[in-house]
Design a protein around this motif. Structure first.
Motif, PDB file in Angstrom:
ATOM      1  N   LEU A  45       0.626  -1.143  -0.031  1.00  0.00           N
ATOM      2  CA  LEU A  45      -0.311  -0.021  -0.041  1.00  0.00           C
ATOM      3  C   LEU A  45       0.972   1.275   0.122  1.00  0.00           C
ATOM      4  CD1 LEU A  45      -2.834   1.245   0.280  1.00  0.00           C
ATOM      5  CD2 LEU A  45      -2.563   1.041   2.596  1.00  0.00           C
ATOM      6  N   ILE A  46       0.594   2.163  -0.894  1.00  0.00           N
ATOM      7  CA  ILE A  46       1.232   3.436  -0.943  1.00  0.00           C
ATOM      8  C   ILE A  46       0.651   4.330  -0.138  1.00  0.00           C
ATOM      9  CG2 ILE A  46       2.144   5.402  -2.323  1.00  0.00           C
ATOM     10  CD1 ILE A  46       2.358   3.423  -4.933  1.00  0.00           C
ATOM     11  N   ALA A  47      -0.763   4.434  -0.454  1.00  0.00           N
ATOM     12  CA  ALA A  47      -1.493   5.558   0.481  1.00  0.00           C
ATOM     13  C   ALA A  47      -2.960   5.314   0.140  1.00  0.00           C
ATOM     14  CB  ALA A  47      -1.154   7.070  -0.189  1.00  0.00           C
ATOM     15  N   THR A  48      -3.850   6.006   1.014  1.00  0.00           N
ATOM     16  CA  THR A  48      -5.049   6.156   0.709  1.00  0.00           C
ATOM     17  C   THR A  48      -5.474   7.440   0.194  1.00  0.00           C
ATOM     18  OG1 THR A  48      -5.330   4.537   2.777  1.00  0.00           O
ATOM     19  CG2 THR A  48      -7.321   6.270   2.197  1.00  0.00           C
ATOM     20  N   ALA A  49      -6.378   7.598  -0.995  1.00  0.00           N
ATOM     21  CA  ALA A  49      -6.560   8.784  -1.538  1.00  0.00           C
ATOM     22  C   ALA A  49      -7.925   9.345  -0.904  1.00  0.00           C
ATOM     23  CB  ALA A  49      -6.768   8.571  -3.060  1.00  0.00           C
TER      24      ALA A  49
ATOM     25  N   THR B  26      -2.047 -13.127  11.798  1.00  0.00           N
ATOM     26  CA  THR B  26      -1.961 -12.464  12.997  1.00  0.00           C
ATOM     27  C   THR B  26      -2.292 -10.888  12.880  1.00  0.00           C
ATOM     28  OG1 THR B  26       0.332 -11.956  13.202  1.00  0.00           O
ATOM     29  CG2 THR B  26      -0.273 -13.787  13.919  1.00  0.00           C
ATOM     30  N   VAL B  27      -3.573 -10.726  13.644  1.00  0.00           N
ATOM     31  CA  VAL B  27      -4.029  -9.295  13.305  1.00  0.00           C
ATOM     32  C   VAL B  27      -4.828  -8.694  14.570  1.00  0.00           C
ATOM     33  CG1 VAL B  27      -6.115  -9.996  12.263  1.00  0.00           C
ATOM     34  CG2 VAL B  27      -5.457  -7.864  11.597  1.00  0.00           C
ATOM     35  N   SER B  28      -4.432  -7.528  14.522  1.00  0.00           N
ATOM     36  CA  SER B  28      -5.268  -6.896  15.873  1.00  0.00           C
ATOM     37  C   SER B  28      -6.650  -6.382  15.190  1.00  0.00           C
ATOM     38  CB  SER B  28      -4.644  -5.583  16.243  1.00  0.00           C
ATOM     39  OG  SER B  28      -4.111  -4.857  15.353  1.00  0.00           O
ATOM     40  N   PHE B  91      -8.005  -7.454   6.536  1.00  0.00           N
ATOM     41  CA  PHE B  91      -8.424  -6.315   6.637  1.00  0.00           C
ATOM     42  C   PHE B  91      -8.519  -5.954   8.098  1.00  0.00           C
ATOM     43  CE2 PHE B  91     -10.392  -2.196   5.437  1.00  0.00           C
ATOM     44  CZ  PHE B  91     -11.775  -2.177   5.638  1.00  0.00           C
ATOM     45  N   ASP B  92      -7.773  -4.972   8.400  1.00  0.00           N
ATOM     46  CA  ASP B  92      -7.699  -4.918   9.984  1.00  0.00           C
ATOM     47  C   ASP B  92      -8.553  -3.503  10.336  1.00  0.00           C
ATOM     48  OD1 ASP B  92      -4.218  -3.153   9.951  1.00  0.00           O
ATOM     49  OD2 ASP B  92      -5.996  -2.479   9.285  1.00  0.00           O
ATOM     50  N   ASN B  93      -8.395  -3.277  11.658  1.00  0.00           N
ATOM     51  CA  ASN B  93      -9.163  -2.328  12.339  1.00  0.00           C
ATOM     52  C   ASN B  93      -8.686  -0.979  12.136  1.00  0.00           C
ATOM     53  OD1 ASN B  93      -6.939  -2.078  14.084  1.00  0.00           O
ATOM     54  ND2 ASN B  93      -7.890  -2.881  15.736  1.00  0.00           N
ATOM     55  N   THR B  94      -7.669  -0.749  11.339  1.00  0.00           N
ATOM     56  CA  THR B  94      -7.289   0.746  10.803  1.00  0.00           C
ATOM     57  C   THR B  94      -7.816   0.884   9.414  1.00  0.00           C
ATOM     58  OG1 THR B  94      -5.304  -0.379   9.695  1.00  0.00           O
ATOM     59  CG2 THR B  94      -4.952   0.342  11.980  1.00  0.00           C
ATOM     60  N   GLY B  95      -8.291  -0.168   8.997  1.00  0.00           N
ATOM     61  CA  GLY B  95      -9.037   0.097   7.440  1.00  0.00           C
ATOM     62  C   GLY B  95      -8.049  -0.389   6.513  1.00  0.00           C
ATOM     63  N   LYS B  96      -7.091  -1.234   6.671  1.00  0.00           N
ATOM     64  CA  LYS B  96      -6.180  -1.373   5.578  1.00  0.00           C
ATOM     65  C   LYS B  96      -6.178  -2.736   5.223  1.00  0.00           C
ATOM     66  CE  LYS B  96      -2.845   2.158   7.356  1.00  0.00           C
ATOM     67  NZ  LYS B  96      -1.569   2.189   8.069  1.00  0.00           N
TER      68      LYS B  96
END
Lengths: 113, 109
Positions: A45-49, B26-28, B91-96
Motif C-alpha cells: 500500500l502506497i497511500a489512501t486517496a 495475526t491481526v489486531s 482487513f484490519d481495524n485501521t481499515g487497511k
C-alpha cells in the motif's frame, strides 16, 4: 461490484521525468487506494486517496515523490515524480465499496530507463 | 504487528487433483479476510470475503474457510484455467488490507 479502469496501461519513461496515472471507478465508492507491486512480489500500500484533502501515506512513501489527488468520489490520480529505475513496478488503483470489499484496477506497468 | 503468511509459495497439480492453499494471519482486530486471484499482467480479481470463524464460501471449484488463525482455499478437481496466483489479505481495524505473498498455482492437463 465496482469496475475500475486505469490509464495508461503501461509506459516506458526516462529517468528524472514524472508520470501521472489516472484511475476511474464506475460507481461511487467509500475509499480509494494506490498500491505498488514489484515483480514477483505481493502488493504494498502506497497511500489512501482522500476526497478533497491530502492523501494518507504509508511508511516509506512521501507526498513529494507520489503526489495523489482525488477530486471526487470516483476519480483519482497518482504521480510518480523524478523517476528512477527503482520505480519500475506495477501500480494498482483500488476502491472499497460500502460492504468493505476492495476491487482492483488492471494496473499500470511502468518501466523507467 | 499484523502479518499474513501464505503457503505453499508454489503448487503444481495435475488436472483433477484436489488440494488446499493456506493463509495464516495475526491481526489486531480482524474486520475481514479476502481471497483474490491474480493472472499474470492483471490486477487482483476479488473472490471471497470471510468475516468470522467457521464461515465458508464457495464459487465453482473453490471453497474458502476461516478459523481464528488461518484460512484455507480448497480447490476441488482443478482445471488448467484455475492456474493463477492466489492472494490472501486481512482487513484490519485501521481499515487497511494487508496482503500475503501469494501462492502460485499451476494445473497441468
Amino acid at each position: 461490484s465496482a469496475v475500475i479502469s486505469q490509464k495508461p496501461s503501461r509506459d516506458i519513461c526516462q529517468r528524472g521525468t514524472s508520470l501521472t496515472i489516472q484511475c476511474q471507478v464506475d460507481s461511487q465508492v467509500t475509499m480509494m487506494f494506490w498500491y505498488r507491486q514489484q515483480p514477483g512480489q505481493s502488493l504494498t500500500l502506497i497511500a489512501t486517496a482522500n476526497q478533497g484533502s491530502e492523501a494518507t501515506y504509508e511508511s516509506g512513501f512521501v507526498i513529494d515523490k507520489f503526489p495523489i489527488s482525488r477530486p471526487n468520489l470516483t476519480f483519482s490520480t497518482l504521480t510518480v515524480s523524478n523517476m528512477s529505475p527503482e520505480d519500475s513496478s506495477i501500480y494498482l488503483c483500488s476502491a472499497m465499496d460500502s460492504a468493505d470489499t476492495q476491487y482492483f484496477g488492471p494496473g499500470t506497468r511502468l518501466t523507467v530507463l | 504487528e499484523d502479518q499474513v503468511t501464505q503457503s505453499p509459495e508454489a503448487l503444481r497439480l495435475q488436472e483433477g487433483e484436489s488440494s488446499s492453499l493456506n493463509c495464516s494471519y495475526t491481526v489486531s482486530g480482524l474486520r475481514g479476510l479476502f481471497w483474490y486471484r491474480q493472472d499474470p499482467g492483471k490486477g487482483p480479481e476479488f473472490l471471497f470475503t470471510l468475516y468470522s470463524a467457521g464461515e465458508e464460501k464457495e464459487k465453482e471449484r473453490l471453497k474458502a474457510t476461516l478459523t481464528k488463525k488461518e484460512s484455507f482455499l480448497h480447490i476441488t478437481a482443478p482445471k488448467p484455467e484455475d492456474s493463477a496466483t492466489y492472494l490472501c489479505a486481512v482487513f484490519d481495524n485501521t481499515g487497511k488490507l494487508i496482503f500475503g505473498q501469494g501462492t502460485t498455482l499451476q494445473v497441468k492437463p
